[in-house]
Scaffold this motif. Structure first.
Motif, mmCIF file in Angstrom:
data_model
loop_
_atom_site.group_PDB
_atom_site.id
_atom_site.type_symbol
_atom_site.label_atom_id
_atom_site.label_comp_id
_atom_site.label_asym_id
_atom_site.label_seq_id
_atom_site.Cartn_x
_atom_site.Cartn_y
_atom_site.Cartn_z
ATOM 1 N N LEU A 175 45.329 42.642 54.280
ATOM 2 C CA LEU A 175 46.645 43.100 53.827
ATOM 3 C C LEU A 175 46.818 44.597 54.026
ATOM 4 O O LEU A 175 47.925 45.079 54.290
ATOM 5 C CB LEU A 175 46.831 42.735 52.346
ATOM 6 N N THR A 176 45.732 45.346 53.930
ATOM 7 C CA THR A 176 45.793 46.799 54.082
ATOM 8 C C THR A 176 46.349 47.208 55.441
ATOM 9 O O THR A 176 47.133 48.154 55.547
ATOM 10 C CB THR A 176 44.389 47.410 53.897
ATOM 11 N N ASP A 177 45.955 46.481 56.471
ATOM 12 C CA ASP A 177 46.373 46.848 57.834
ATOM 13 C C ASP A 177 47.501 45.983 58.380
ATOM 14 O O ASP A 177 47.985 46.229 59.482
ATOM 15 C CB ASP A 177 45.174 46.746 58.783
ATOM 16 N N GLU A 178 47.917 44.980 57.646
ATOM 17 C CA GLU A 178 48.944 44.068 58.151
ATOM 18 C C GLU A 178 50.326 44.720 58.118
ATOM 19 O O GLU A 178 50.704 45.358 57.137
ATOM 20 C CB GLU A 178 48.954 42.782 57.312
ATOM 21 N N ARG A 179 51.087 44.537 59.193
ATOM 22 C CA ARG A 179 52.428 45.124 59.279
ATOM 23 C C ARG A 179 53.529 44.056 59.377
ATOM 24 O O ARG A 179 54.694 44.340 59.096
ATOM 25 C CB ARG A 179 52.515 46.055 60.491
ATOM 26 N N ALA A 180 53.197 42.852 59.765
ATOM 27 C CA ALA A 180 54.202 41.796 59.897
ATOM 28 C C ALA A 180 54.621 41.323 58.502
ATOM 29 O O ALA A 180 53.770 40.900 57.713
ATOM 30 C CB ALA A 180 53.651 40.624 60.696
ATOM 31 N N PRO A 181 55.911 41.403 58.161
ATOM 32 C CA PRO A 181 56.368 41.058 56.802
ATOM 33 C C PRO A 181 55.967 39.654 56.346
ATOM 34 O O PRO A 181 55.570 39.461 55.201
ATOM 35 C CB PRO A 181 57.895 41.202 56.889
ATOM 36 N N HIS A 182 56.086 38.670 57.254
ATOM 37 C CA HIS A 182 55.772 37.297 56.858
ATOM 38 C C HIS A 182 54.297 37.153 56.509
ATOM 39 O O HIS A 182 53.935 36.554 55.493
ATOM 40 C CB HIS A 182 56.137 36.330 57.983
ATOM 41 N N ARG A 183 53.431 37.741 57.328
ATOM 42 C CA ARG A 183 51.999 37.682 57.049
ATOM 43 C C ARG A 183 51.650 38.498 55.806
ATOM 44 O O ARG A 183 50.758 38.124 55.031
ATOM 45 C CB ARG A 183 51.213 38.177 58.264
ATOM 46 N N LYS A 185 53.541 38.801 53.204
ATOM 47 C CA LYS A 185 53.922 37.957 52.071
ATOM 48 C C LYS A 185 52.866 36.880 51.815
ATOM 49 O O LYS A 185 52.485 36.632 50.666
ATOM 50 C CB LYS A 185 55.277 37.307 52.369
ATOM 51 N N LEU A 186 52.394 36.230 52.876
ATOM 52 C CA LEU A 186 51.382 35.185 52.723
ATOM 53 C C LEU A 186 50.097 35.740 52.112
ATOM 54 O O LEU A 186 49.517 35.147 51.197
ATOM 55 C CB LEU A 186 51.093 34.536 54.069
ATOM 56 N N LEU A 187 49.662 36.887 52.610
ATOM 57 C CA LEU A 187 48.433 37.485 52.096
ATOM 58 C C LEU A 187 48.603 37.962 50.662
ATOM 59 O O LEU A 187 47.711 37.786 49.822
ATOM 60 C CB LEU A 187 48.003 38.653 52.993
ATOM 61 N N ALA A 188 49.768 38.589 50.363
ATOM 62 C CA ALA A 188 50.012 39.066 49.000
ATOM 63 C C ALA A 188 50.051 37.908 48.010
ATOM 64 O O ALA A 188 49.505 38.000 46.905
ATOM 65 C CB ALA A 188 51.325 39.853 48.954
#
Length: 401
Positions: A175-183, A185-188
């Motif tokens: 999640l720290t490095d993720e930039r895609a909003p959908h991903r 949301k899934l990780l959060a």
């Protein structure tokens, strides 16, 4: 004439790692897949085919592969069989110090099958010929089965249960490095749902859960019980507030019924047991012993089409979100039950109003459904009270001759 080679993506039943394998027939693909997936490499393995395959996975040299300049030149047959789909760090899949490896033949051709990854459909020769290149397939040995994507989901759920802490930490790093909003949301959501302290009950065990609450609440169940009691008191206030709409001649009788309902509600502690996971009688609560609540679906359905669930005992955010769930009156409180009660008192004409029936409609699970906010339909339910239950039936007396 031999069929031309076509590339496929192949994986074993118990591993997410994929390999590129080219074949012109189902039998050929099975043969190559069995040779490929039956081998488990490790230091010191003296097998020519194994060495070539490991070189393709981790970039290291191995015996049996011819050098060509700085790299390795693989035999033509192996190049056709094995095309890695993604790079793997050096040493991946190799256990240092591993002991002897299973002999070739661990995954025999006899009894092995190939199926589609997406839905588990097993392949026949004619079906194989109709498949497009790069179709993802799963190789099954005797006794193995594959139910499509559901099998991967089952493995994921198993990981949640057995390695919850590690899964949470891995998701946080991603999640720290993720930039895609959908991903994101899934990780959060994953981190949120797994970062729970469900079993904690007292304030000292989970102080964060109690942030923002009055200091008088010392455990989770007492707060959730209070939450349910507050809803019942709110319903009672609505019934009391309707008295201005009652015919003046019937107001005293209406007040009398309100008093009876209030006394009844007080005697059962405002039905706070509905939200209390410590309630011993399972039928008296709406949650499991761990505190899980399931949406009971809209008023006009027997279940929730979305399978909504929540555990307000798990963390602070879930506690707050649970306040948006509703105890929905199937026969509507404002449109049907309370006006019918007022009318019954007005037109009783010597009959005794069955106040307990109205009490059940207003304050009990006979007429209440716990629903997620998305399942709470605020349209007119078009349901009315049972006319045969509005008044108490008079006892019939028989004359003795």
């Amino acid at each position: 004439m031999a069929e031309p080679l076509r590339p496929f993506r192949l994986r074993g039943c118990g591993s997410p790692q994929k390999f590129g394998v080219a074949a012109g027939s189902l039998r050929g693909l099975l043969r190559k897949g069995c040779r490929l997936l039956q081998v488990r490499g490790g230091p010191g393995r003296d097998d020519t085919r194994l060495g070539c395959r490991l070189q393709m996975l981790d970039g290291t040299a191995s015996s049996g592969c011819r050098r060509s300049g700085p790299g390795l030149e693989l035999p033509a047959e192996t190049r056709a069989e094995l095309q890695p789909l993604r790079s793997v760090p050096p040493g991946a899949g190799v256990s240092p110090g591993a002991g002897p490896h299973p002999p070739i033949g661990q995954l025999p051709l006899a009894g092995s099958r190939l199926c589609l990854y997406e839905d588990g459909t097993e392949l026949t020769e004619s079906y194989f010929r109709a498949l497009p290149a790069q179709t993802e397939l799963v190789l099954l040995g005797p006794g193995q089965s594959w139910r499509g994507c559901a099998s991967d989901i089952e493995r994921l759920l198993a990981a949640f249960c057995s390695h919850q802490g590690a899964v949470v930490e891995a998701a946080r790093r991603l999640l720290t490095d993720e930039r895609a909003p959908h991903r994101q949301k899934l990780l959060a959501d994953l981190v949120h749902n797994l970062s729970e302290n469900i079993l904690a009950e007292d304030k000292e065990e989970d102080k964060k859960w109690f942030e923002g609450l009055e200091s008088r609440f010392k455990n989770k169940s007492s707060y959730l019980r209070h939450s349910c009691e507050s809803r019942m008191r709110g319903y009672m206030r609505e019934v009391t507030g309707f008295i201005s709409n009652v015919h003046p001649s019937a107001r005293d009788a209406y007040r009398g019924i309100i008093d009876l309902m209030a006394e009844k509600l007080k005697s059962v502690k405002y039905n706070g047991c509905y939200f209390d996971r410590r309630e011993k009688e399972e039928a008296a609560r709406l949650c499991t012993a761990e505190g899980w609540f399931s949406c009971q679906g809209p008023f006009d359905r027997d279940d929730c089409p979305c399978k909504h669930s929540i555990n307000p005992y798990s963390n602070r955010e879930s506690r707050i979100l649970f306040s948006t769930w509703n105890l929905d009156h199937i026969i509507e409180k404002k449109r049907a039950v309370v006006p019918e009660l007022a009318e019954a008192v007005k037109t009783r004409d010597g009959r005794e109003v069955n106040w307990e029936y109205f009490y059940q409609l207003l304050f009990t699970l006979d007429n209440l459904k716990l629903v997620h906010i998305a399942c709470h339909k605020k349209t007119n339910h078009n349901l009315s009270c049972d006319k045969s239950r509005i008044y108490r039936k008079r006892k019939q007396t028989q004359e003795i001759s």
